[in-house]
Write a protein that holds these residues in place. Sequence first.
Motif, short mmCIF file in Angstrom:
data_model
loop_
_atom_site.label_atom_id
_atom_site.label_comp_id
_atom_site.label_asym_id
_atom_site.label_seq_id
_atom_site.Cartn_x
_atom_site.Cartn_y
_atom_site.Cartn_z
N VAL A 37 74.50 -50.14 37.04
CA VAL A 37 75.49 -49.65 37.99
C VAL A 37 75.54 -48.13 37.93
O VAL A 37 75.59 -47.45 38.97
N GLY A 38 75.50 -47.60 36.72
CA GLY A 38 75.49 -46.15 36.58
C GLY A 38 74.32 -45.51 37.27
O GLY A 38 74.45 -44.49 37.94
N ARG A 39 73.15 -46.11 37.12
CA ARG A 39 71.96 -45.54 37.76
C ARG A 39 72.03 -45.67 39.28
O ARG A 39 71.60 -44.78 40.01
N LEU A 40 72.57 -46.80 39.74
CA LEU A 40 72.71 -46.97 41.19
C LEU A 40 73.65 -45.93 41.77
O LEU A 40 73.53 -45.55 42.92
N GLN A 41 74.59 -45.49 40.95
CA GLN A 41 75.55 -44.47 41.41
C GLN A 41 75.10 -43.07 41.00
O GLN A 41 75.88 -42.15 40.96
N ALA A 42 73.82 -42.95 40.64
CA ALA A 42 73.23 -41.67 40.24
C ALA A 42 73.87 -41.10 38.98
O ALA A 42 74.02 -39.90 38.83
N VAL A 43 74.27 -41.99 38.07
CA VAL A 43 74.80 -41.57 36.78
C VAL A 43 73.76 -41.95 35.75
O VAL A 43 73.23 -43.05 35.77
N GLU A 44 73.45 -41.07 34.84
CA GLU A 44 72.45 -41.39 33.82
C GLU A 44 72.96 -42.50 32.91
O GLU A 44 74.15 -42.77 32.85
N ALA A 45 72.04 -43.12 32.17
CA ALA A 45 72.40 -44.22 31.29
C ALA A 45 73.41 -43.80 30.23
O ALA A 45 74.17 -44.61 29.73
N THR A 46 73.42 -42.55 29.89
CA THR A 46 74.40 -42.08 28.92
C THR A 46 75.68 -41.64 29.61
O THR A 46 76.57 -41.10 28.97
N GLY A 47 75.79 -41.88 30.89
CA GLY A 47 76.93 -41.43 31.68
C GLY A 47 78.15 -42.30 31.52
O GLY A 47 78.25 -43.14 30.64
N SER A 48 79.07 -42.10 32.44
CA SER A 48 80.41 -42.65 32.30
C SER A 48 80.48 -44.17 32.28
O SER A 48 81.27 -44.73 31.55
N ALA A 49 79.70 -44.87 33.08
CA ALA A 49 79.80 -46.33 33.13
C ALA A 49 79.42 -46.94 31.79
O ALA A 49 80.12 -47.81 31.26
N TYR A 50 78.33 -46.51 31.23
CA TYR A 50 77.89 -47.04 29.94
C TYR A 50 78.88 -46.65 28.84
O TYR A 50 79.28 -47.49 28.03
N ARG A 51 79.28 -45.40 28.81
CA ARG A 51 80.19 -44.93 27.77
C ARG A 51 81.53 -45.64 27.85
O ARG A 51 82.10 -46.02 26.82
N ALA A 52 82.04 -45.85 29.06
CA ALA A 52 83.32 -46.54 29.22
C ALA A 52 83.21 -47.98 28.74
O ALA A 52 84.12 -48.49 28.07
N SER A 53 82.12 -48.64 29.07
CA SER A 53 81.92 -50.02 28.62
C SER A 53 81.84 -50.09 27.10
O SER A 53 82.45 -50.95 26.46
N LEU A 54 81.10 -49.19 26.51
CA LEU A 54 80.94 -49.17 25.07
C LEU A 54 82.27 -48.87 24.37
O LEU A 54 82.64 -49.54 23.41
N LEU A 55 83.00 -47.90 24.87
CA LEU A 55 84.29 -47.56 24.27
C LEU A 55 85.26 -48.73 24.38
O LEU A 55 86.00 -49.03 23.43
N HIS A 56 85.27 -49.40 25.50
CA HIS A 56 86.13 -50.57 25.68
C HIS A 56 85.82 -51.64 24.64
O HIS A 56 86.73 -52.21 24.02
N ARG A 57 84.54 -51.89 24.41
CA ARG A 57 84.15 -52.90 23.43
C ARG A 57 84.48 -52.44 22.01
O ARG A 57 84.87 -53.23 21.16
N MET A 58 84.35 -51.15 21.75
CA MET A 58 84.71 -50.63 20.43
C MET A 58 86.21 -50.80 20.17
O MET A 58 86.62 -51.20 19.08
N LYS A 59 87.01 -50.51 21.17
CA LYS A 59 88.46 -50.67 21.02
C LYS A 59 88.83 -52.13 20.77
O LYS A 59 89.70 -52.42 19.95
N ALA A 60 88.17 -53.04 21.47
CA ALA A 60 88.42 -54.47 21.25
C ALA A 60 88.03 -54.86 19.82
O ALA A 60 88.75 -55.63 19.15
#
Length: 164
Positions: A37-60
């Motif tokens: 999704v990040g790449r489709l929205q022109a966001v790099e893999a280290t961008g906001s979509a991936y980081r937000a997903s990872l942070l959400h899972r870390m918090k859980a």
Amino acid sequence: RRLGEIIHQHFTFAPDIDTPELFRMKSHMLDLIAMTVGRLQAVEATGSAYRASLLHRMKAFVEERLHDPRLDIRAVADKFRVSPRYVSQLFRDEATTFNGFTRQRRLERCRRLLELSRANGPSIGEIALIAGFGSQAYLNKAFKKAFGMTPGAYRRDFKRRAGD
């Protein structure tokens, strides 16, 4: 549509997979989706979509282990196969620290336990252990700093306000 077909194909054999392995696979699949999704929205893999997903899972992950006084940034980094520095950066992006987030969640858990306890409820020392504080003394100090009163005073004040 194509992404949905791929996910369906990967999990059609799920009944043959052990639960921990299935959880790990779903977790990785979510990471891949976030990166896509990040790449489709022109966001790099280290961008906001991936980081937000990872942070959400870390918090859980942290929420599930708040009771463990040994929970630390290294345990989270090891679980998600990243460096402690990267974990720190993710939490810093939300204007907090790993330790600050963990302490705040533990304090909120203590506050709720103090509000729920009745005459036969857990002692403050037991609440400290349930919430992952190493000792009642540490809970008292952190609680007073966060809420302006000790856990005992908070419990008495809450009971008074609730009419108990």
